[in-house]
Write a protein that holds these residues in place. Sequence first.
Motif, mmCIF file in Angstrom:
data_model
loop_
_atom_site.group_PDB
_atom_site.id
_atom_site.type_symbol
_atom_site.label_atom_id
_atom_site.label_comp_id
_atom_site.label_asym_id
_atom_site.label_seq_id
_atom_site.Cartn_x
_atom_site.Cartn_y
_atom_site.Cartn_z
ATOM 1 N N TYR A 257 0.032 -11.104 -5.406
ATOM 2 C CA TYR A 257 1.106 -10.496 -4.605
ATOM 3 C C TYR A 257 1.876 -11.590 -3.868
ATOM 4 O O TYR A 257 1.269 -12.490 -3.276
ATOM 5 N N VAL B 21 7.493 -7.193 7.658
ATOM 6 C CA VAL B 21 7.552 -7.492 6.226
ATOM 7 C C VAL B 21 7.822 -8.963 5.932
ATOM 8 O O VAL B 21 7.716 -9.383 4.784
ATOM 9 N N CYS C 278 -1.588 -3.617 -0.859
ATOM 10 C CA CYS C 278 -1.070 -4.407 0.259
ATOM 11 C C CYS C 278 -1.772 -3.964 1.544
ATOM 12 O O CYS C 278 -1.901 -2.770 1.815
ATOM 13 N N TYR D 7 6.950 -0.697 -1.029
ATOM 14 C CA TYR D 7 7.990 0.134 -0.414
ATOM 15 C C TYR D 7 9.052 -0.715 0.292
ATOM 16 O O TYR D 7 10.233 -0.383 0.285
ATOM 17 N N CYS D 8 8.621 -1.788 0.915
ATOM 18 C CA CYS D 8 9.563 -2.612 1.674
ATOM 19 C C CYS D 8 10.517 -3.389 0.770
ATOM 20 O O CYS D 8 11.543 -3.888 1.236
ATOM 21 N N ARG E 32 1.078 1.622 5.357
ATOM 22 C CA ARG E 32 1.469 2.301 4.129
ATOM 23 C C ARG E 32 0.513 1.975 2.979
ATOM 24 O O ARG E 32 0.332 2.768 2.063
ATOM 25 N N GLU E 33 -0.058 0.781 3.006
ATOM 26 C CA GLU E 33 -1.037 0.348 1.992
ATOM 27 C C GLU E 33 -0.541 0.620 0.576
ATOM 28 O O GLU E 33 -1.218 1.299 -0.221
ATOM 29 N N LEU F 218 -0.839 -5.194 4.601
ATOM 30 C CA LEU F 218 -0.026 -5.656 5.722
ATOM 31 C C LEU F 218 0.335 -4.504 6.658
ATOM 32 O O LEU F 218 0.221 -4.621 7.873
ATOM 33 N N CYS F 219 0.781 -3.400 6.105
ATOM 34 C CA CYS F 219 1.162 -2.302 6.988
ATOM 35 C C CYS F 219 0.411 -1.030 6.593
ATOM 36 O O CYS F 219 -0.189 -0.974 5.523
ATOM 37 N N ASN G 167 9.647 -1.808 6.288
ATOM 38 C CA ASN G 167 8.564 -0.962 5.775
ATOM 39 C C ASN G 167 8.717 0.501 6.179
ATOM 40 O O ASN G 167 7.833 1.304 5.911
HETATM 41 S S1 SF4 Z 1 5.651 -1.355 2.791
HETATM 42 FE FE1 SF4 Z 1 5.528 -3.517 2.277
HETATM 43 S S2 SF4 Z 1 4.269 -4.353 3.925
HETATM 44 FE FE2 SF4 Z 1 3.893 -2.145 3.923
HETATM 45 S S3 SF4 Z 1 2.108 -1.844 2.619
HETATM 46 FE FE3 SF4 Z 1 3.951 -1.574 1.347
HETATM 47 S S4 SF4 Z 1 4.260 -3.612 0.447
HETATM 48 FE FE4 SF4 Z 1 2.904 -3.877 2.194
#
Ligand code: SF4
Lengths: 352, 414
Positions: free
Chosen positions: B122, B211, B95, B111-112, B100-101, B97-98, B161
């Motif tokens: 995805y 998220v 991912c 994680y979210c 955390r990848e 998006l954030c 997240n």
């Molecule tokens: S916490 Fe969610 S938005 Fe952030 S990297 Fe993980 S899956 Fe992607």
Amino acid sequence: MRNERTTSRREFLTTSLVGAVGFNAVQNLSSLESARSIEQPAKSRVSIAYDSLLRGPLPDAHGTAAIRHDSKTLDSDRVSNLLDQAMQGLFDSADRGRIWEKLVRPGQLIGVKVNTLGGRGLSSNVQLVEEICARLQEAGIRPQDIVIWDRDSTELERAGFRIRTGGSQVQCFGTDRVGFEADLVTFGSVGSQLSRILTQRCDVLINVPVLKDHDGAGVSIALKNMYGAIHNPNKYHPNGCDPYVADVNMLQELRAKLRLHICDATTACFDGGPAFKPEFTWRPNALIVSEDPVALDQIGWQMIERKRAEQGLKTLAAEDRAPRYIETAADAEHRLGNNDQRRIVVSEKHVA
Amino acid sequence: MQLNGGLQTVNRPALDRTNPENPIETGAAAISSSTLSRRSFLMCAASAGIAGDILHAARRSAASPELDTPRAQDDALFTAEARFYQKLPNKRIKCKLCPRECTVGDRERGYCGVRENRSGVYYTLVHSRVCAAHVDPVEKKPLFHYLPGSLAFSLATAGCNVNCKFCQNWDISQARPEQVPAEYIPPKRVAELAAQWHCPSIAYTYSEPVVFSEFLMDAADAGHEAGIRSIVVSNGYIQDDALRAAYGKMDAVKIDLKAFSDSYYQKVVTGQLKPVLDTLVALRKMGKWTEIVYLVVPTLNDGDGEIGGLARWVKQNLGTDVPLHFTQFHPDYLLKNLPITPVPTLERAREIARAEGLHFVYIGNVPGHPAENTYCPRCQRVLVERVGFEIRQMLILKGACPYCKETIPGMWHA
Ligand code: SF4
């Protein structure tokens, strides 16, 4: 505003000393022969039973008998026998009735926590779970007091279970049908809501995980299967799930109710888990049974490592995903069981 | 969904003022001042606590699942392919998006908890899946320099997240989408509802909009087509590409800067500080109106050195005109062992930031405190007088102090 209960580690330790069925109690229960319990108080037992004919006859020289050898369907009689052999190996007793009567009492509510993430290919086997339910009924448990459960009813169905609610039959449904408790429970790094199946429908919990590789955690066997009992498992995957898996298993209600772990290793996964990928599965045709989830995970992990080596794959440690949470579960703060193989007695039995 | 009423029907003084981003209390006001259909009542109520009771009562009786009426949430309605991710071998994904990848295997979630890998593709599970919706004063976000006295049609989906130990909305932020009642409200409908409620803005808030970025982007587009702006209340824990794509569509941003130390971010937030600072700098460069909230948690992030460091960093990297809100902590979720932040601690933090040269430093969650007001940085007169979320006076004219003509940064008029 909310009315959550937050338990500090100190408070938890205090209460668990009083209320929980801790590791020592599990040790006592594991020893039907009290003399053996006195001789080996600190050892954990893991029993493994194999049956190479679990799916039918092996191929002959011409391969003609191989019809069922690769089948997903197991021979029910052999599954039944395999379960008995594994349990007898664990409890050193040939009296199957007595074994189960020691584990459960009539009038109790029994939860059978399966693992159904892997669909039909890599979930707790339906026939095995039916045999477990049959043994529970033989021990005096009413069918309607048994619930086969996981987090989601659709996943249960995908794995081959039939959703059953109500009536006088064995119940089967996911937490999605009843939800989670509103209160938070905490231990260490974990704060979660528990499945209402666990809190309201189980006095005793029997864990039926699958022997699996896990891309993040290293392996997913007995300890990790408890992620299916909490509302926020996704929060506890960082750092190879360490110490989260151990902390989840310390949640008081789980620890108090977990009585037995019957790991389904009829089909197992050595890489690419936890989802089902046929190219990464093999068929040990085995059951691994223990009252100590840490010992079971330790032994299961080694089985996966042996298969990986056979396949020319790196160790999980070399891939930086050794399941460190197993050691954490055994440490002084958790004491969920033994991970030291010198203190684990493994009994192996080959039925065929 | 039927929501009657508008600006005049929202009983603003009755809104909870101790808990500025908690929809639980405010829902009561929104509901009591409005006529709602049963469905919309349940939606609001689900996040509002009152109806939380109704729902809990239903679930309590559902200890036997045959008595349960499963909540009708058609997964397919809310599922859309995620926009920020990378495919990996063996049906895994990363991912993007954030920060955390998350690397996510097949049939697993990040994680979210609101994004799922299905056979190597995805998906977001929360597009148009609204679990909280309220009409709030924009001051509640809080945005103090953005259309003061206006209303924002505020909504959230489940998920976050990070996992702040003090979260006041953990029931929705730390839940998976299928665990909280939600309604299908697609982007166009969001814009219609905002217009119906006389809200010049849609606010993405309560949980963590990062998220639900795909939904936020589509709702912002629908809103802009209807002449309605968008504002986001976020932790700023987002990757740069996603920030530009998603928050590039926003008209104003409020970032929760939770501390000025990475160890706090790791221990209390389960995140990292640097990406949030990077977000603030990027927003500045993008020209987005941005305000910062710093929740002051006793003993954990209230040291003079940390506050001073924060103020210096803001001055050097964002300038002296960025509004900075020091807000009062209330014990909740996993952090119940600490007291409410003493007002003198907030006042001291404000003084430190002002001494560093920041012009607009506010105190939040203390209704009636004089530091809720906006003062002219030149002549020091009160320009906007606030009590809680209520505007008592708004004297800024054409973006300037009426007394000394000093320009006051912000978006003061629609
Ligand atoms: S916490 Fe969610 S938005 Fe952030 S990297 Fe993980 S899956 Fe992607």
